[in-house]
Design an enzyme around this catalytic site. Structure first.
Site, PDB file in Angstrom:
ATOM      1  N   SER A   1      30.503  39.544  37.089  1.00 19.90           N
ATOM      2  CA  SER A   1      31.756  40.281  37.274  1.00 19.90           C
ATOM      3  C   SER A   1      32.898  39.288  37.358  1.00 19.90           C
ATOM      4  CB  SER A   1      31.695  41.098  38.573  1.00 19.90           C
ATOM      5  OG  SER A   1      32.973  41.568  38.953  1.00 19.90           O
TER       6      SER A   1
ATOM      7  N   TYR B   1      30.255  40.632  47.491  1.00 26.65           N
ATOM      8  CA  TYR B   1      30.069  40.929  46.073  1.00 26.65           C
ATOM      9  C   TYR B   1      30.472  39.728  45.221  1.00 26.65           C
ATOM     10  CZ  TYR B   1      30.261  43.514  41.673  1.00 26.65           C
ATOM     11  OH  TYR B   1      30.054  43.937  40.382  1.00 26.65           O
TER      12      TYR B   1
END
Length: 264
Positions: free
Chosen positions: A140, A153
């Site tokens: 990501s 994350y």
């Protein structure tokens, strides 16, 4: 590619679902795996409807023993794996490091990083003796720079990039390639939930999501199946010269805030 066997983890929804459907267009066998057996079964049905063979396996890929059992079943039912696509990720509620619960940190590591290691290690055991194979991981943009309120994350997605590059370096001698896609915002339930959690956090602190501060058009979200077409290229013969790369796709957020509010 009709004899190729692919495993897509997290194929029940989101990016994994789109990737599984895109790869089904290439034929072969697409093994779909998801924590939820119902969504996994539905994904396998859709894959078969596109002309590929498929089996569905319910598996918690953050559990080492379940991953071992899944790969044993794959070996028994469809034979050695040619391609592994790791997509599973847990998007934890946003919040600063100062308020980060330890169990939330550990869950992010188990789900987002341990799962990649367990599946990669098991796939390599099948690929190395055959001196061929391709691994594609999904990271990501959160893994390429710091983002406020996304410590767990972002840290795990940064680790996935490093892990992928190490995988490529260690296994090039065996004819195995590994790359990682680094997408921006992806359409679907996860982004909606993330925005809701961020908005709720803002309300709890007496704030409101900001008005649009950038000119039109707003940032375009990625379609999950569109991501799958990139994966299809990477694992094809045309992608044979791409190895150990972190490939950014989609429009980059113009500010950290856009990771949660892509339409500002």
């Amino acid at each position: 590619m009709t004899d190729r066997t692919v495993l897509v983890t997290g194929a029940g929804r989101g990016a994994g679902h789109g990737i599984a459907l895109a790869l089904a267009n290439d034929g072969g066998t697409v093994v779909v795996c998801d924590l939820d057996p119902e969504t996994s079964d539905k994904a396998a049905e859709l894959v078969r409807a596109r002309g590929a063979k498929s089996i569905s396996i319910a598996c918690d890929v953050s559990d080492e023993s379940q991953v071992a059992a899944m790969f044993a079943r794959i070996g028994e039912e469809v034979g050695p794996l040619d391609v592994l696509v790791n997509t599973v990720a847990w998007i934890d509620p946003p919040g600063p490091i100062a308020e980060l619960p330890t169990d939330r940190w550990h869950k992010a590591i188990r789900t987002n990083l341990d799962s990649v290691m367990y599946c990669t290690r098991a796939a390599l055991a099948m690929m190395i003796p055959r001196t061929k194979g391709v691994i594609v991981n999904i990271s990501s943009l959160n893994g390429t720079r710091g983002f406020p309120d996304r410590p767990s994350y972002g840290a795990t997605k940064a680790a996935v990039i490093n892990f992928t590059q190490t995988t490529a370096m260690e296994n090039r001698q065996y004819g195995i390639r590994a790359n990682v896609l680094v997408p921006g915002g992806i359409e679907g339930e996860r982004v909606r939930l993330l925005r809701e959690m961020a908005a709720q956090r803002a309300r709890e602190h007496g704030d409101t999501p900001p008005p649009r501060i950038y000119p039109d058009p707003p940032m375009e979200m990625l379609d999950p199946e569109w991501i799958g077409r990139y994966v299809s290229f990477l694992i094809s013969e045309d992608g044979r010269h791409i190895n150990g790369q972190a490939l950014v796709i989609g429009e980059a957020p113009r500010s950290p805030l856009q990771a949660m509010f892509p339409d500002i």
